[in-house]
Design an enzyme around this catalytic site. Structure first.
Site, mmCIF file in Angstrom:
data_model
loop_
_atom_site.group_PDB
_atom_site.id
_atom_site.type_symbol
_atom_site.label_atom_id
_atom_site.label_comp_id
_atom_site.label_asym_id
_atom_site.label_seq_id
_atom_site.Cartn_x
_atom_site.Cartn_y
_atom_site.Cartn_z
ATOM 1 N N GLU A 1 39.553 43.954 -19.976
ATOM 2 C CA GLU A 1 38.487 44.759 -19.441
ATOM 3 C C GLU A 1 38.037 43.950 -18.048
ATOM 4 O OE1 GLU A 1 38.178 45.170 -24.102
ATOM 5 O OE2 GLU A 1 38.511 43.418 -22.633
ATOM 6 N N PHE B 1 29.263 43.952 -36.737
ATOM 7 C CA PHE B 1 30.872 43.590 -36.334
ATOM 8 C C PHE B 1 30.856 44.555 -35.116
ATOM 9 C CE2 PHE B 1 34.969 45.208 -35.617
ATOM 10 C CZ PHE B 1 35.641 44.064 -35.591
ATOM 11 N N GLN B 2 31.196 43.586 -34.057
ATOM 12 C CA GLN B 2 31.319 43.781 -32.628
ATOM 13 C C GLN B 2 29.935 44.395 -31.792
ATOM 14 O OE1 GLN B 2 35.011 46.485 -31.863
ATOM 15 N NE2 GLN B 2 36.124 44.482 -31.801
ATOM 16 N N LYS C 1 27.320 54.221 -30.835
ATOM 17 C CA LYS C 1 28.254 55.180 -31.261
ATOM 18 C C LYS C 1 27.726 56.524 -31.791
ATOM 19 C CE LYS C 1 32.668 55.687 -33.982
ATOM 20 N NZ LYS C 1 33.801 55.002 -34.559
ATOM 21 N N MET D 1 41.932 24.786 -2.778
ATOM 22 C CA MET D 1 40.639 24.617 -2.238
ATOM 23 C C MET D 1 39.907 23.371 -2.913
ATOM 24 S SD MET D 1 38.659 25.287 0.489
ATOM 25 C CE MET D 1 38.893 27.030 1.023
#
Length: 553
Positions: free
Chosen positions: A51, A113-114, A163, A467
Site C-alpha cells: 500500500e 478485526f482489522q 463496509k 548521506m
C-alpha cells in the site's frame, strides 16, 4: 438512480475524470473493488506490491500530471500502510484522495478485526479527512474531497468508508464538479504597489523560488519576472524545474547543499524575493544569519507560511501564477548588471565540480541528462543521490523532478516513478536511487513488470547509507554505526528473477553504453552503478551554520 455506496464511489471518480487509481484490495473494500472490476473500461487500476507503494505512485502521478492522485486501501493495516505516503504528499502539497475501507458502522470502536481509527491517525497529515457513516452523505463528501485536495495550497484528503456504507443504497444524482479557482481574494492593490516599490528600490535583488512555483504552474511567469527584475534565481529542492536549469540567471540550489553562488548571493542581497517557498531549515541554516541584511518580500498562496520560520517585511498572498502575472504587467524593466556580474564571478569561481578520474554518481547523472536531453521525468529516493540529481541534472521544465523534499521519505522514488510513467506514458521516467533506499521498495519492481510499466531504476550503489555515513565522517569522528550495508546482492539476477532487465556498471566507460541500452529496452530496467563509499555531496553547509559558510570539499 438508485446506487450502492460502492457504485457511488465509482461514479464520483468518473465525474472527476479519474482514469487511474492505485491500490491493494482487502475485505473492507471488496464492494468497491467489485465495481472497479465492472468499470475496467473507464478506470485503470494499478495493483502495487504494498500500500505504501500505491500511495507514492498516486503522489508521483499527481505531481507529474497536475491531476488528483487516487489511492485505495482496505481497513486496518491496509490503511496504516498508506500513512507514510499521505504524510509525504502533505509535506510537499500534493493533491491526493485516499479512500480506505473500514469495518461496518455497528462495529466501529469495538476493536474489531482489522479496525483502526484512520481518520484519527491521519488528522495531522491531511488537509481534511472524513469517516462516512451514512451513504446519503457519500457523494457530497467525495466531491468535496476532490475540491479540497486541489483548492488553494493542495494536499491529501482521506475518506474512510465503513463496509456497510458501500453496500447500502440511495438515490444518486450526477453533478458537475465544482470549479477550482485560483486564489486571488488576498491580492490587494496596496500589496502589489508595496511589492513593486520594494523591487524598484533594490540594488541587489535575489529570487528564491520554491515548490509553489511548480504547483501553481507559474514557471513561465517566474522566468518573465526574473528577466523583468533582472535578478539571479535560486531554487529550493522542491522548486527545481520551476526555473530553467540552463538559464544564465539560474545559480543552482540554495541551502545545505546549494551552490556557493546561491548561498553567498542570498546572504549578500538587499532584497530577497521568496516565491512559493517555506524557508525549510535545510535552506536557511542558522536562521538569524539568513539574508539578515535583506528586505524579505514573500509571495505565497498560504498565509500560514508568512513569518513562520523567517520574518518577512512584506507579503503578497495569493496564487503565485496570478500574483506574478500582475507584477509582470505593472513592473518596469529593471537593470542590475553590476549585481549580476558579481554573482557571475562567484559562479565561475566556485562551479559544481567532482573528480573526473573514475566512475562517480555525478558523472553518471550528467550522462543521464545528456542522453535524455534534460527532458526525462526524474524521481529520486532520499540521500546523497537525491542531492546529486538536483545538482547535476539540468531540469528545463517543471513537474519533471519528483522527490520527497519535506518528509524525506526513503522508498518514495520507485512508487512515484511508476505513477509518473502511468500518467506520462510517452515520457522517459527514471528513478535515481541509493542502494539503501532501493532495499526499501524493490518489491515494486513486480508492479512495473506486472503492468508492463517501462521505467528505469538507476541504483547508485556505494554499499552504505551514504548521506548518514557522510555525516558520521564529518561530525561523528568516523564512528560508522550501522551504516555499512554489507549487501551481497546480484542486481542483474534480481531483475531477471522478476521479469525485468538488469545491468551492472563498474567503470566510467560503461555508463553511456548501458544507459543507451536501458533507454532502448521495452521492459523495466534496473541499473546497478558501483561508486566509492566515501564519495560525498559538496558543497555542504554544516547543520546550524550560516549558509554562506560553505564547505566545497
Amino acid at each position: 438512480m438508485i446506487l450502492s455506496g460502492a457504485e457511488i464511489v465509482i461514479e464520483c471518480l468518473k465525474e472527476h475524470q479519474v482514469d487511474t487509481v492505485f491500490g491493494y484490495p482487502g475485505g473492507a473494500v471488496l464492494n468497491i473493488y467489485d465495481e472497479i472490476y465492472k468499470n475496467a473500461d473507464s478506470i485503470t487500476h494499478i495493483l502495487t506490491s504494498h500500500e505504501q507503494g500505491a500511495a507514492h505512485a498516486a503522489d508521483g502521478y499527481a505531481r507529474s500530471t497536475g491531476k488528483v492522485g487516487v489511492v485505495i486501501a482496505t481497513s486496518g493495516p491496509g490503511a496504516t500502510n498508506l500513512v507514510t505516503g499521505i504524510a509525504t504528499a502533505y509535506m510537499d502539497s500534493v493533491p491526493m484522495v485516499a479512500i480506505t475501507g473500514n469495518v461496518p458502522v455497528s462495529l466501529l470502536g469495538r476493536d474489531s478485526f482489522q479496525e483502526v481509527d484512520i481518520t484519527g491517525v491521519t488528522m495531522p497529515i491531511t488537509k481534511h479527512n472524513y469517516i462516512v457513516k451514512d451513504v446519503n452523505e457519500l457523494a457530497d463528501i467525495m466531491r468535496e474531497a476532490f475540491y479540497i485536495a486541489k483548492e488553494g495550497r493542495p494536499g491529501p484528503v482521506l475518506i474512510d468508508i465503513p463496509k456497510d456504507v458501500t453496500i447500502n443504497k440511495v438515490d444518486y444524482e450526477a453533478a458537475v464538479p465544482k470549479e477550482v479557482k485560483r486564489c486571488s481574494k488576498h491580492i490587494t492593490e496596496d500589496s502589489i504597489k508595496e511589492a513593486i516599490a520594494r523591487i524598484k528600490a533594490s540594488k541587489k535583488p535575489y529570487i528564491y523560488a520554491g515548490g509553489g512555483v511548480v504547483i501553481s504552474d507559474a514557471a513561465t511567469e517566474l522566468e518573465s519576472f526574473a528577466k523583468k527584475v533582472h535578478a539571479p534565481v535560486t531554487c529550493s529542492l522542491m522548486g527545481i524545474g520551476g526555473y530553467p536549469g540552463r538559464d544564465e540567471l539560474y545559480t543552482g540550489m540554495v541551502g545545505m547543499h546549494g551552490s556557493k553562488a546561491s548561498n553567498i548571493g542570498v546572504t549578500n542581497c538587499d532584497l530577497l524575493i521568496v516565491v512559493g517557498a517555506r524557508f525549510s531549515d535545510r535552506v536557511i541554516g542558522k536562521a538569524d544569519k539568513f539574508a539578515n541584511g535583506a528586505t524579505v518580500l514573500q509571495i505565497d498562496v498560504d498565509p500560514a507560511e508568512v513569518n513562520k520560520n523567517i520574518i518577512s517585511h512584506h507579503a503578497v498572498i495569493g496564487d503565485i501564477k496570478k500574483v506574478l502575472r500582475v507584477l509582470n504587467e505593472r513592473l518596469d524593466q529593471q537593470d542590475h548588471k553590476e549585481w549580476l556580474a558579481e554573482i557571475g564571478e562567484i559562479k565561475d569561481k566556485y562551479p559544481l565540480k567532482y573528480s573526473g578520474d573514475g566512475l562517480s554518481a555525478q558523472y553518471a547523472i550528467e550522462k543521464i541528462d545528456e542522453l535524455t536531453k534534460g527532458e526525462a521525468i526524474i524521481t529520486t529516493e532520499v540521500g546523497q543521490h537525491q542531492m546529486w540529481a538536483g545538482q547535476f541534472y539540468k531540469f528545463s521544465e517543471p513537474k519533471k523532478f519528483l522527490t520527497s523534499g519535506g518528509l524525506g521519505t526513503m522508498g518514495y522514488g520507485f512508487g512515484a516513478c511508476i505513477g509518473a510513467k502511468v500518467g506520462n506514458p510517452d515520457t522517459t521516467v527514471i528513478n535515481i536511487a541509493g542502494d539503501g533506499s532501493f532495499r526499501m521498495n524493490f518489491n515494486e519492481l513486480l508492479t512495473a513488470v506486472r503492468h508492463n510499466i517501462k521505467v528505469i531504476v538507476f541504483v547508485i550503489n556505494n554499499g552504505v547509507l551514504g548521506m548518514v555515513r557522510q555525516w558520521q565522517t564529518l561530525f561523528y569522528d568516523e564512528r560508522y554505526s550501522f551504516t555499512t550495508l554489507n549487501q551481497d546482492l546480484d542486481y542483474v539476477k534480481l531483475a531477471e528473477s522478476m521479469g525485468a532487465v538488469g545491468f551492472d556498471i563498474t567503470t566510467k566507460d560503461e555508463v553511456e553504453e548501458v544507459l543507451k541500452k536501458a533507454l532502448d529496452e521495452i521492459r523495466p530496467v534496473i541499473i546497478n552503478c558501483m561508486i566509492d563509499k566515501d564519495d560525498k555531496v559538496f558543497p555542504m553547509v554544516a547543520p546550524g551554520k550560516p549558509i554562506d559558510n560553505v564547505m566545497v570539499e
